[in-house]
Scaffold this motif. Structure first.
Motif, mmCIF file in Angstrom:
data_model
loop_
_atom_site.group_PDB
_atom_site.id
_atom_site.type_symbol
_atom_site.label_atom_id
_atom_site.label_comp_id
_atom_site.label_asym_id
_atom_site.label_seq_id
_atom_site.Cartn_x
_atom_site.Cartn_y
_atom_site.Cartn_z
ATOM 1 N N LEU A 170 0.868 -1.374 0.085
ATOM 2 C CA LEU A 170 -0.464 -0.451 -0.055
ATOM 3 C C LEU A 170 0.977 1.527 -0.264
ATOM 4 C CD1 LEU A 170 -2.780 -1.416 2.537
ATOM 5 C CD2 LEU A 170 -2.840 -0.737 -0.085
ATOM 6 N N ASP A 171 0.400 2.209 -0.589
ATOM 7 C CA ASP A 171 1.419 3.466 -1.055
ATOM 8 C C ASP A 171 0.359 4.604 -0.337
ATOM 9 O OD1 ASP A 171 3.142 5.794 -1.383
ATOM 10 O OD2 ASP A 171 2.815 5.720 -3.612
ATOM 11 N N LEU A 172 0.252 5.460 0.634
ATOM 12 C CA LEU A 172 -0.172 6.480 1.210
ATOM 13 C C LEU A 172 0.532 7.761 0.280
ATOM 14 C CD1 LEU A 172 -2.864 7.341 2.579
ATOM 15 C CD2 LEU A 172 -1.086 7.131 4.514
ATOM 16 N N GLY A 173 -0.503 8.757 -0.673
ATOM 17 C CA GLY A 173 0.388 9.573 -1.037
ATOM 18 C C GLY A 173 -0.607 10.462 0.353
ATOM 19 N N ALA A 174 -0.221 11.993 -0.337
ATOM 20 C CA ALA A 174 -0.975 13.068 0.348
ATOM 21 C C ALA A 174 -2.210 13.528 -0.563
ATOM 22 C CB ALA A 174 0.333 14.053 -0.561
ATOM 23 N N THR A 175 -2.077 13.342 -1.819
ATOM 24 C CA THR A 175 -3.707 12.525 -2.456
ATOM 25 C C THR A 175 -4.126 11.567 -3.188
ATOM 26 O OG1 THR A 175 -2.458 13.194 -4.815
ATOM 27 C CG2 THR A 175 -3.513 15.338 -3.405
ATOM 28 N N ASN A 176 -3.703 10.374 -3.177
ATOM 29 C CA ASN A 176 -4.014 9.391 -3.560
ATOM 30 C C ASN A 176 -3.606 8.384 -2.748
ATOM 31 O OD1 ASN A 176 -4.934 9.956 -6.037
ATOM 32 N ND2 ASN A 176 -3.178 10.804 -6.441
ATOM 33 N N ALA A 177 -4.051 7.203 -3.285
ATOM 34 C CA ALA A 177 -4.237 5.905 -2.114
ATOM 35 C C ALA A 177 -3.836 4.562 -3.212
ATOM 36 C CB ALA A 177 -4.937 5.224 -0.953
ATOM 37 N N ASP A 186 -12.591 14.097 3.734
ATOM 38 C CA ASP A 186 -12.017 13.649 4.578
ATOM 39 C C ASP A 186 -11.239 13.447 5.719
ATOM 40 O OD1 ASP A 186 -11.924 13.900 7.640
ATOM 41 O OD2 ASP A 186 -13.631 13.258 7.875
ATOM 42 N N MET A 187 -10.347 13.503 5.650
ATOM 43 C CA MET A 187 -8.898 13.158 5.834
ATOM 44 C C MET A 187 -8.200 12.808 6.945
ATOM 45 S SD MET A 187 -6.636 13.175 2.860
ATOM 46 C CE MET A 187 -4.948 13.975 2.914
ATOM 47 N N SER A 188 -9.931 12.431 8.139
ATOM 48 C CA SER A 188 -9.297 12.325 9.359
ATOM 49 C C SER A 188 -8.646 10.387 9.332
ATOM 50 C CB SER A 188 -9.751 11.831 9.930
ATOM 51 O OG SER A 188 -11.336 11.041 9.724
ATOM 52 N N PRO A 189 -7.475 9.686 10.004
ATOM 53 C CA PRO A 189 -7.586 8.406 10.220
ATOM 54 C C PRO A 189 -8.550 7.368 9.391
ATOM 55 C CG PRO A 189 -6.354 9.501 11.887
ATOM 56 C CD PRO A 189 -7.803 10.060 11.684
ATOM 57 N N GLU A 190 -9.688 7.333 9.850
ATOM 58 C CA GLU A 190 -10.492 6.399 10.385
ATOM 59 C C GLU A 190 -10.823 6.708 8.149
ATOM 60 O OE1 GLU A 190 -11.808 3.581 11.405
ATOM 61 O OE2 GLU A 190 -10.756 4.114 13.142
ATOM 62 N N PRO A 191 -11.747 7.632 7.718
ATOM 63 C CA PRO A 191 -11.853 7.739 6.448
ATOM 64 C C PRO A 191 -10.514 6.967 5.437
ATOM 65 C CG PRO A 191 -12.762 9.293 7.013
ATOM 66 C CD PRO A 191 -11.972 9.016 8.143
ATOM 67 N N VAL A 192 -9.169 7.754 5.809
ATOM 68 C CA VAL A 192 -8.080 7.322 5.375
ATOM 69 C C VAL A 192 -8.179 5.885 5.027
ATOM 70 C CG1 VAL A 192 -5.817 7.717 4.981
ATOM 71 C CG2 VAL A 192 -7.193 9.724 5.354
ATOM 72 N N VAL A 193 -8.063 4.810 6.753
ATOM 73 C CA VAL A 193 -7.777 3.615 5.857
ATOM 74 C C VAL A 193 -8.962 3.004 5.796
ATOM 75 C CG1 VAL A 193 -8.321 1.981 8.550
ATOM 76 C CG2 VAL A 193 -6.838 3.891 8.681
ATOM 77 N N GLY A 194 -10.103 3.487 5.640
ATOM 78 C CA GLY A 194 -11.375 2.682 4.405
ATOM 79 C C GLY A 194 -10.724 2.604 3.269
ATOM 80 N N LYS A 195 -10.603 4.308 2.441
ATOM 81 C CA LYS A 195 -9.466 4.254 1.256
ATOM 82 C C LYS A 195 -8.694 3.035 0.917
ATOM 83 C CE LYS A 195 -11.710 6.084 -1.083
ATOM 84 N NZ LYS A 195 -12.580 6.383 -2.119
ATOM 85 N N LEU A 196 -8.219 2.705 2.021
ATOM 86 C CA LEU A 196 -6.810 2.026 1.798
ATOM 87 C C LEU A 196 -6.959 0.712 1.333
ATOM 88 C CD1 LEU A 196 -3.936 3.493 4.462
ATOM 89 C CD2 LEU A 196 -3.985 2.904 1.765
ATOM 90 N N ILE A 197 -8.200 0.509 1.963
ATOM 91 C CA ILE A 197 -8.751 -1.681 2.398
ATOM 92 C C ILE A 197 -9.606 -1.562 1.161
ATOM 93 C CG2 ILE A 197 -10.819 -2.378 3.635
ATOM 94 C CD1 ILE A 197 -7.727 -2.855 4.399
#
Length: 325
Positions: free
Chosen positions: A46-53, A75-86
């Protein structure tokens, strides 16, 4: 030597090996990172960037099985970002017969200050994360409990280069990652150099000491503030405003939607003088950063890994590195 490569395909194996070695307080010999092959030779990087996953399913030879890239949520808070990575992982699975149960482990390449042993993001520019985030644990909870390993994104790319890239030719090299942010990984005598905090923040070296542009890290004049994908767009918008009478294909695009970094580079390649001046400025500053890195670290190879499409930038950068600035 400057070499270009687009690679982010072995983060899981890299972080797994790095995690085990860091726990035992032994220095990391990245030449062996790819040898930690578990019984199921499939991994997710997984690659977490500033604008894309991004998610890539890879085998133990570094071959990419499937890839998915998605924009991060508003919404760039942790839970939404984790959801996008999944979600990236699940989308990558769609073109295969695999699921999380078929995966040996998951690795995450993430910018910022990283606690590799505990899988925690302690600080990250451009994200509204005021407290440390246990990113590895949050991903594991939603990925059937699979082992998840976290490391700095540039270090992950360095290990990938060592495995399937220039590592076979040199044991003293550096990789500069160019995307939404700027990252740096350095290998000296086959060892990954991580510094006292586990991360080398090459993107935040100062390239303009007085009157520098503001950076997402809170400082001014950082390399990232002049050369990241987001900075390219900001520079282009400023050029359109300050050179209002100059024709540019970017004006039509900006009138209908937000400009992207790709728009700027495409326009430059197609002969747009305003866009070309922006790209030339970016290449010049990036060349200064690369020269600084090479001289300080006394490297014999330097590679860039571009996460935005910048063949034109690479051409200019290589030209600038062979002449006096």
């Amino acid at each position: 030597m400057l070499r270009g490569i687009d690679t982010c395909n072995c983060i899981a194996d890299v972080t797994s090996r790095a995690h085990e070695i860091r726990r035992s307080n032994i220095s990391i010999d990245i030449s062996s990172l790819h040898l930690n092959i578990m019984s199921k030779p499939l991994w997710i990087g997984l690659d977490l960037g500033a604008t894309n996953a991004k998610a890539a399913i890879v085998n133990d030879e570094g071959a990419v099985v499937s890839v998915c890239e998605l924009p991060l949520p508003a919404d760039m808070s942790p839970e939404p970002v984790v959801g996008k990575l999944i979600e990236c992982c699940q989308r990558a699975f769609e073109s295969t017969s695999f699921g999380f149960l078929d995966i040996s482990a998951i690795g995450i390449g993430c910018p910022g200050k990283i606690d590799i042993v505990n899988g925690i993001v302690e600080g990250i520019a451009n994200f509204p994360w005021d407290e440390p985030v246990p990113l590895a644990a949050l991903i594991s909870e939603r990925a059937e409990g699979k082992p998840v390993y976290l490391c700095n994104d540039a270090d992950a790319v360095v290990a990938a280069e060592n495995w399937v890239g220039i590592g076979g030719k040199s044991n003293n090299f550096s990789v500069v990652t160019v995307g939404s942010g700027i990252g740096l990984g350095v290998v000296n005598d086959g060892q990954l150099v991580q510094g006292c905090s586990g991360t080398i923040e090459g993107g935040h070296m100062i390239v303009q000491a007085i009157g520098g542009r503001p950076c997402g890290c809170g400082s001014r004049g950082c390399l990232e503030a002049y050369t990241s994908a987001n900075s390219v767009v900001k520079l282009a918008v400023e050029a359109l405003e300050s050179r209002a009478e100059e024709p540019s294909s970017l004006r039509d695009i900006a009138g209908s939607r937000d400009l992207s970094c790709r728009d700027v580079f495409d326009a430059a390649k197609n002969g747009d003088k305003l866009a070309a001046s922006v790209v030339d400025s970016v290449a010049r500053v990036l060349a200064v950063g690369c020269i600084n890195i090479s001289r300080v670290c006394n490297l014999n190879q330097l590679s860039r890994c571009a996460t935005y499409r910048c063949t034109y930038l690479f051409f200019l950068l290589r030209r600038l590195l062979t002449v006096k600035l």
